[in-house]
Every structure is written in C-alpha cells, then in structure tokens.
Design an enzyme around this catalytic site. Structure first.
Site, short mmCIF file in Angstrom:
data_model
loop_
_atom_site.label_atom_id
_atom_site.label_comp_id
_atom_site.label_asym_id
_atom_site.label_seq_id
_atom_site.Cartn_x
_atom_site.Cartn_y
_atom_site.Cartn_z
N ARG A 47 -49.05 -28.96 -23.06
CA ARG A 47 -48.24 -30.13 -23.39
C ARG A 47 -48.18 -30.40 -24.90
O ARG A 47 -47.35 -31.18 -25.37
CB ARG A 47 -48.80 -31.37 -22.70
CG ARG A 47 -48.81 -31.29 -21.21
CD ARG A 47 -49.35 -32.55 -20.61
NE ARG A 47 -48.44 -33.65 -20.82
CZ ARG A 47 -47.42 -33.95 -20.02
NH1 ARG A 47 -47.23 -33.23 -18.94
NH2 ARG A 47 -46.63 -34.96 -20.27
N TRP A 95 -48.97 -33.10 -29.61
CA TRP A 95 -47.83 -32.41 -30.23
C TRP A 95 -47.21 -33.44 -31.15
O TRP A 95 -46.59 -34.40 -30.71
CB TRP A 95 -46.87 -31.96 -29.14
CG TRP A 95 -45.76 -31.08 -29.63
CD1 TRP A 95 -45.80 -29.73 -29.84
CD2 TRP A 95 -44.42 -31.48 -29.94
NE1 TRP A 95 -44.57 -29.27 -30.26
CE2 TRP A 95 -43.71 -30.32 -30.33
CE3 TRP A 95 -43.74 -32.69 -29.94
CZ2 TRP A 95 -42.38 -30.34 -30.70
CZ3 TRP A 95 -42.40 -32.71 -30.31
CH2 TRP A 95 -41.73 -31.54 -30.69
N ASN A 121 -49.44 -41.60 -25.77
CA ASN A 121 -48.23 -40.76 -25.78
C ASN A 121 -47.06 -41.68 -26.05
O ASN A 121 -46.96 -42.71 -25.38
CB ASN A 121 -47.94 -40.16 -24.40
CG ASN A 121 -48.82 -39.00 -24.09
OD1 ASN A 121 -49.58 -38.56 -24.93
ND2 ASN A 121 -48.75 -38.52 -22.87
N GLY A 122 -46.17 -41.31 -26.92
CA GLY A 122 -44.99 -42.12 -27.12
C GLY A 122 -44.85 -42.55 -28.56
O GLY A 122 -45.55 -42.05 -29.45
N GLU A 504 -30.35 -16.30 -20.96
CA GLU A 504 -31.75 -16.55 -20.62
C GLU A 504 -32.66 -15.43 -21.17
O GLU A 504 -33.74 -15.69 -21.69
CB GLU A 504 -31.88 -16.66 -19.08
CG GLU A 504 -33.28 -16.84 -18.54
CD GLU A 504 -34.01 -18.10 -19.04
OE1 GLU A 504 -33.40 -18.93 -19.70
OE2 GLU A 504 -35.21 -18.20 -18.76
N LYS A 508 -35.72 -16.20 -23.77
CA LYS A 508 -37.10 -15.80 -23.53
C LYS A 508 -37.65 -15.04 -24.74
O LYS A 508 -38.76 -15.26 -25.18
CB LYS A 508 -37.22 -14.89 -22.29
CG LYS A 508 -37.06 -15.54 -20.95
CD LYS A 508 -38.25 -16.36 -20.48
CE LYS A 508 -38.14 -17.79 -20.89
NZ LYS A 508 -37.27 -18.66 -20.13
N GLU A 511 -38.18 -17.36 -27.86
CA GLU A 511 -39.22 -18.39 -27.86
C GLU A 511 -40.63 -17.82 -27.88
O GLU A 511 -41.52 -18.47 -28.41
CB GLU A 511 -39.03 -19.39 -26.72
CG GLU A 511 -39.29 -18.88 -25.34
CD GLU A 511 -39.12 -19.99 -24.28
OE1 GLU A 511 -39.45 -21.15 -24.56
OE2 GLU A 511 -38.67 -19.66 -23.17
N HIS A 527 -14.14 -10.47 -29.83
CA HIS A 527 -13.67 -11.61 -30.63
C HIS A 527 -14.62 -11.92 -31.79
O HIS A 527 -14.54 -12.99 -32.38
CB HIS A 527 -13.47 -12.83 -29.73
CG HIS A 527 -12.46 -12.60 -28.65
ND1 HIS A 527 -11.12 -12.49 -28.90
CD2 HIS A 527 -12.61 -12.41 -27.32
CE1 HIS A 527 -10.47 -12.25 -27.77
NE2 HIS A 527 -11.36 -12.20 -26.79
N LYS A 629 -44.54 -27.50 -23.56
CA LYS A 629 -43.95 -27.32 -22.23
C LYS A 629 -42.98 -28.43 -21.86
O LYS A 629 -41.86 -28.15 -21.44
CB LYS A 629 -45.09 -27.24 -21.21
CG LYS A 629 -44.63 -26.97 -19.80
CD LYS A 629 -44.09 -25.57 -19.67
CE LYS A 629 -43.60 -25.28 -18.28
NZ LYS A 629 -42.74 -24.08 -18.27
O1 M6R Z 1 -38.87 -29.13 -17.80
P1 M6R Z 1 -37.44 -28.76 -18.04
O2 M6R Z 1 -36.95 -27.78 -17.03
O3 M6R Z 1 -36.53 -29.96 -18.10
O4 M6R Z 1 -37.41 -28.08 -19.45
C1 M6R Z 1 -36.20 -27.71 -20.03
C2 M6R Z 1 -36.42 -26.81 -21.23
O5 M6R Z 1 -37.16 -27.48 -22.21
C3 M6R Z 1 -37.14 -25.54 -20.85
O6 M6R Z 1 -36.46 -24.82 -19.87
C4 M6R Z 1 -37.33 -24.65 -22.08
O7 M6R Z 1 -36.10 -24.19 -22.53
C5 M6R Z 1 -38.27 -23.48 -21.75
N1 M6R Z 1 -39.32 -23.38 -22.73
C6 M6R Z 1 -37.58 -22.18 -21.71
O8 M6R Z 1 -38.44 -21.15 -21.36
#
Ligand code: M6R
Length: 634
Positions: A47, A95, A121-122, A504, A508, A511, A527, A629
């Site tokens: 998190r 974070w 948090n917040g 996708e 991957k 990231e 294009h 996450k």
């Molecule tokens: O928990 P969520 O599915 O709402 O998260 C959405 C994105 O933040 C999440 O899919 C992010 O793009 C991932 N790290 C991709 O692997």
C-alpha cells in the site's frame, strides 16, 4: 464485543475529494504487539513503502520508532534498539503525498507531550489553519505533516480530561478532508481508538484481542472474523470489546463477515514474487469467479445484481469507468457487451470522466471496474454518476470496499488477495466478470437465446484448463526475457480485443521493468508509429483467431509491414496459425478459443515476460518505484 444499531451509512459524495494510500494497523490483546504490528505491516507494504513506523504503549510511556525507506529499515532499527514489551500499539506504512518521505514525516506522530500517538491515512484539508491556530498557542511541530497537527489536537482533548474515544470524536469534528485515524494514549490502557472517513479500515475480531487495519491480510494470521467500518464511524477496541459509533456518538450497526481465504493466500508460497504467484493462480481465480453462475433452470445468475430487470431492460447506454489495467479490461468489455446486447458502450479513464461533463441519464448504466475497490479516481467517477441518477454496477475483488459499497450492484471477482502492485489475476477475473455482465444483460434484454448464453458460459468454463496450458509452456517467453535485457523500447500491437491486450502488455512492462513500452492498434501503425520501427526493435503482436478472416489477415499484413522494416516480431497467435507463424521471429502459440475470450490467454505470456525481465534486471517486482497498489489519491 459490544456493537450498537444504526445502518452504516453509504454516502456518495460525503467525503473530501483527495485521499492517499498507506497501510495502518492497531492492536490490543495478549500477544506481543510489536510482532503483530510488524507482520501486519509486511502484508500491507504494497500500500505504500516509502517509510514505516510503530508506536507501542509501554510501562515507560509511548515508544515510537520510524524510518524512511522500506519496512526492512524499520526492522533493522528494532533489531539494533529493541522496544520494551507491549500489548497495545499502532503502526503505519506510508506512501507520501504530504511532506517528503523522511524519518520525521513518517508516522506515527506524537502529540506535544508524547502522551498520544497517531497514524493517519488521508489529507486534512484545513490543517494549515489548525496549525496556525495551535502555533499561536505555543505548539511546536517536528514534521511537515498534517497528521502531527491532529496528534496535537487529540492530545489537548485527552489532557482536558476526556476519554480517548470522546477526544477522538471532538477532534474529528474539527477536521476537514479525508482521514482515517488510529490512536493510542498512555493514560488509556488496553484501548485503541480509530475514526474512519474515506480510506478503508477493517476490524479483526479475535478472542481476547482485537485488530484494526487497512486490509484484512494484515491480521488474517490471527483471525478470519472481520467487521467493516462505514463512513464517519469511530471504533474503540479493547481486548474484549469492539464498540462502533458514528461521529455524532450514535451507536452503529456493524457488518461482521467471515474472510473466506486464509494466511497462505496472503503469502508467497515458495514463489520469488507475489506477482509470479498471482500469475500462476489465474486459472483457479478465473474458475472461482465463474463458479455457480448457471442455476438449475439454465439461467445465468449474478447474485449481487440488485437492480430490477425492468430497469436493466431500459438501459440504453453503458459507460465503463476504470483506471490502468482495469481500464484495459473495460476496453475489452466494450467489444463483448456491444456484440451480445447491442447496447452502445463507452469506456472512459476514470480520472477524465467527470471533467468532460458526460451525458448521463436515468437509463445510463455506469460499470466500474476496480480490483481494490478503493481507487479514488474511480470512486469519484461513480459518485458523479450516481448524482446524475445513473445506476452503477461495480466489478470488484475486495469485499466491502468503498466502491462496491457505494454501487447499486456488485459483481465480485473471486481472485483472492492481489498483493503484487502489477495487476494480473485482477485483470483476468475482471474480464470474466465483464463477460458475465454482458451475457446477463443479453439474457435480460433477450438479445441472445438462453442456449447461446449457456454455450458462452461453457466456453468461459473451459478457459482455466487452457490458461494452465499456456502457463506450462513458458520456455520461449522466459528465453525472450533473457534475450531482451538490453532493450530500451518494446512495442505491442493488436487489433479488436487484441488492442487492449497490447496496451496491457505495455503497461506491465513499463510499471515493473521501467522500459519504454507502447501499445498500438495495429491499424494505426501506418498513421505514425511505424516511424519508430528500426532494425531489431522488438514488437509483440497479438493475432486474432483465424475464424475472423479479415481481422486475422489484416493483422498478418501488419506483422509483415513491421518485419519488412527490421522489427523483431514476437507473435502470439492460435496454435496452428501457420500464416502468422511464418512472419514470427518468435512464435508463442495460444490454445484455440473464441475471439472475444482470447485476451484471457494472450495476456499471460506478456505478464510472465514482464515479471521475468524485471526479475533479471534486479528490480523489486512487487513494489516498483513510485507506485503503490491502491491509488487512493486523485
Ligand atoms: O484497484 P484498481 O483496479 O482500481 O486499480 C486500478 C489501477 O491503479 C491498477 O490497475 C494499476 O494500473 C496496476 N498497477 C496495473 O498493473
């Protein structure tokens, strides 16, 4: 345990608009609090992992340790300077969005005299005003955080003679913004108090002990009984009681539930990374998500679909909103839902949705996809949609998360906990839920016959075995990763549902491997993007099944185009697709499935490729830089 009786409120739009992620934990009971808190933080480190801290109530008062960097830094500190034994404490993994990731800014924060400690948090939106007010009263601060201001306020309330619970109630009354707070007080033995507005907080109910955490994974080792807290609720934990009230003091009805997965699901189980473990869990996750969807009468049932059929029949537009990988699942959903239902589907990045003033009516269905159910952009989008009277259906993997709580209907995916930051089983199970939703709408609207729907569900049920096949034949994919270690750019091409798969695959790789990767609709190449092709550039191509002749043949032409310009082609296509294989430098065969379902298989080698290349580069696959996450910041 004592709990009162008022429904936990679901209040769209009731919270502030800015939140951020972190993991928070509180414990009170007979165990060693440090052990419980550190093991809980380890399971929540996904998190946020730029600093971590712990505060224990000991016979000498509150002892706080906090360190910037990953949790391991805090663990080293605790080894070097052990804390006194305690059975009551709080912890935090951060974070940062407010104050840099330094030791000073790490949580917990103490009040002025060190009597209370607090994690948060917040964002407290009025913290500058409060801080100025406190400074005038001679308060001094050691950090740049808004959290410390709350700790000082809370401490003043307990110092005036109030219980920690009443002090928390008085304190939250002064705060604006989004906050989940957990606190301990040296003068309140065996008590932990928390307040929740916006970010998640769950109570773990034990025998002679109780827990609080952002995620059940952090206490699953000790109990599988949980209570989700609603918005604007305060909870007081002692070893033998859990008392939940709303911010105004009214007793609250709580929603206890049993967690249907166990510790092994929250651990790596012999894999080097959670991501790799989660990739290999996908056949089971998909099978679990499909379980029990056809009833004895041969009807597709979605038991969490709480919108009546008359309303569903009136739906004339669907808007899918989601972020990142979930958005890619939404792009694929569009092809399937439109094909089966003939209802127009728009797909929107959640962070863009409400700013374009979308056209939403009472007959619009907004479908939100979110693994965590806590993504702020998505949450704000559905709040906007509900304000405009749309019906919201959420696809979510997290029981009781904020997004499903604020939706009219939910389709839960049954992937189990997804801990790796890179979403894998989250994605494939989201696809399954999207297919199920499309077929269900087709059933309700009568755009498909019952036997056609059952036939599609049977095709879906055949997917786990085919996914297993792909995941047992990875040698070529792993070899590619070894071979491409020195590459700087990788392109991904697809058409139709293969296009979101290309996006996708690129996401991957970006990231977790920090490589420059782009996904394109293959038809768009000419294009512009074709100018990027140079000698040896790796290009992954997702080829549609051969049954769709025009689509397939156009894709083969695209492979030839890039190959003619020197690209190294890695072709994912149906086994036996000789035409596609002819133009492949590397051919990754896929089992035969209907076109719409191919993404569930095609994405697997791309996930494995990214995981492997990041591993070989020595990166932290589960905790890639700058990411966390659950993105609970807009
Ligand atoms: O928990 P969520 O599915 O709402 O998260 C959405 C994105 O933040 C999440 O899919 C992010 O793009 C991932 N790290 C991709 O692997």
């Amino acid at each position: 345990m004592s709990c009162g009786v008022v429904p936990s409120p679901v209040t769209p739009g009731s919270s502030g608009t800015v939140m951020f992620m972190c993991g928070i934990i509180g414990y009170v009971g007979e165990r060693d609090a440090q052990t419980v808190i550190i093991s809980g933080l380890k399971r929540m480190e996904y998190r946020g992992y730029d600093s971590a801290g712990i505060a224990l109530v000991t016979s000498q008062g509150i002892d706080v340790r906090k360190k910037s960097g990953k949790l391991v830094n805090l663990e080293k500190e605790l080894q070097a300077h052990p804390m006194a034994s305690s059975h009551q404490g709080i912890g935090h993994t951060r974070w940062a969005t407010h104050g840099g990731p330094t030791d000073q800014n790490a949580h917990p924060h103490l009040g002025q005299t060190g009597r209370v400690a607090l994690v948060h948090n917040g964002i407290i939106e009025n913290f500058a005003t409060l801080k100025a007010e406190l400074a005038k009263q001679a308060a001094t601060f050691t950090s740049d955080t808004d959290t410390e201001v709350v700790a000082v306020l809370l401490e003043r309330e307990v110092a005036s003679g109030q219980s920690l619970l009443d002090a928390m109630r008085a304190t939250v009354g002064r705060l604006e913004g989004a906050f989940t707070l957990v606190a301990v007080d040296t003068d309140s033995p065996d008590t932990v108090v928390a307040a929740r507005r916006s970010s998640p907080l769950v109570v773990g109910v034990g025998q002679g002990e109780n827990f609080l955490a952002s995620d059940v994974a952090s206490f699953i080792e000790y109990t599988r009984e949980a209570i989700e807290l609603g918005q604007d609720q305060i909870v007081e934990l002692t070893p033998s009681s859990v008392t939940v009230t709303s911010f105004d003091g009214t007793p609250a009805v709580t929603r206890p539930y049993h967690i249907d997965w166990d510790l092994s699901a929250a651990e790596k189980g012999g894999y080097d990374w959670f991501m790799r473990k989660e990739i290999f869990e996908q056949p089971k996750a998909v099978a679990d998500t499909l379980l029990g969807r056809i009833n004895a009468d041969g009807q597709l049932t979605l038991d969490e679909m709480r919108i009546d059929t008359a309303q569903l029949r009136s739906v004339d537009k669907i808007i899918v909103v989601a972020c990142g990988t979930a958005y890619h699942a939404g792009l694929i959903a569009k092809y399937a839902i439109e094909h089966w239902t003939r209802i127009p589907v728009e797909v929107e990045i959640a962070s863009e949705f409400r700013y374009r003033d979308p056209i939403i009516t009472r007959t619009t269905m907004v479908v939100t996809i979110s693994q965590s159910g806590e993504t702020a952009d998505t949450l704000m989008a559905i709040r906007h949609a509900r304000e405009q009277h749309a019906k919201v259906v959420s696809i979510c993997n997290t029981n009781g998360a904020t997004i499903p709580r604020e939706s009219d209907a939910v389709i839960y995916t049954h992937a189990g906990p997804e801990i790796g930051v890179a979403s894998t089983k989250g994605f494939t199970t989201q696809l399954i839920a999207c297919y199920l939703l499309g077929l269900y709408l087709a059933q309700v609207k009568g755009t498909k016959f019952g036997d056609e729907i059952v036939a599609q569900v049977r095709e879906l049920e055949a997917l786990p075995a085919k996914m297993d096949e792909v995941l047992h034949d990875l040698e070529a994919t792993l070899a590619l990763a070894r071979d491409m270690l020195s590459e700087h750019t990788v392109l991904f091409l697809g058409r139709h549902v293969g296009f979101p798969v290309a996006l996708e695959g690129a996401l991957k790789l970006k990231e977790i491997s920090y490589l420059h990767a782009e996904g394109f609709a293959a038809g768009e190449l000419k294009h512009g993007p074709i100018a990027l092709i140079e000698e040896g550039l790796p290009v992954f191509v997702v080829v549609p099944p051969q049954g769709r002749d025009q689509l397939h043949d156009k894709m083969v032409s695209n492979i030839q185009e890039v190959r003619a310009r020197g690209a190294r082609t890695i072709v994912l296509a149906e086994r036996g697709d000789d035409l596609a294989e002819e133009f492949a430098d590397t051919f990754l065969p896929l089992p035969v499935v209907p076109t719409l379902f191919q993404p569930v298989l095609a994405v697997l080698p791309l996930q494995v490729f990214s995981c492997e290349i990041a591993t070989l580069k020595g990166y932290d696959v589960d905790q890639p830089r700058n990411l966390a996450k659950s993105v609970t910041v807009e």
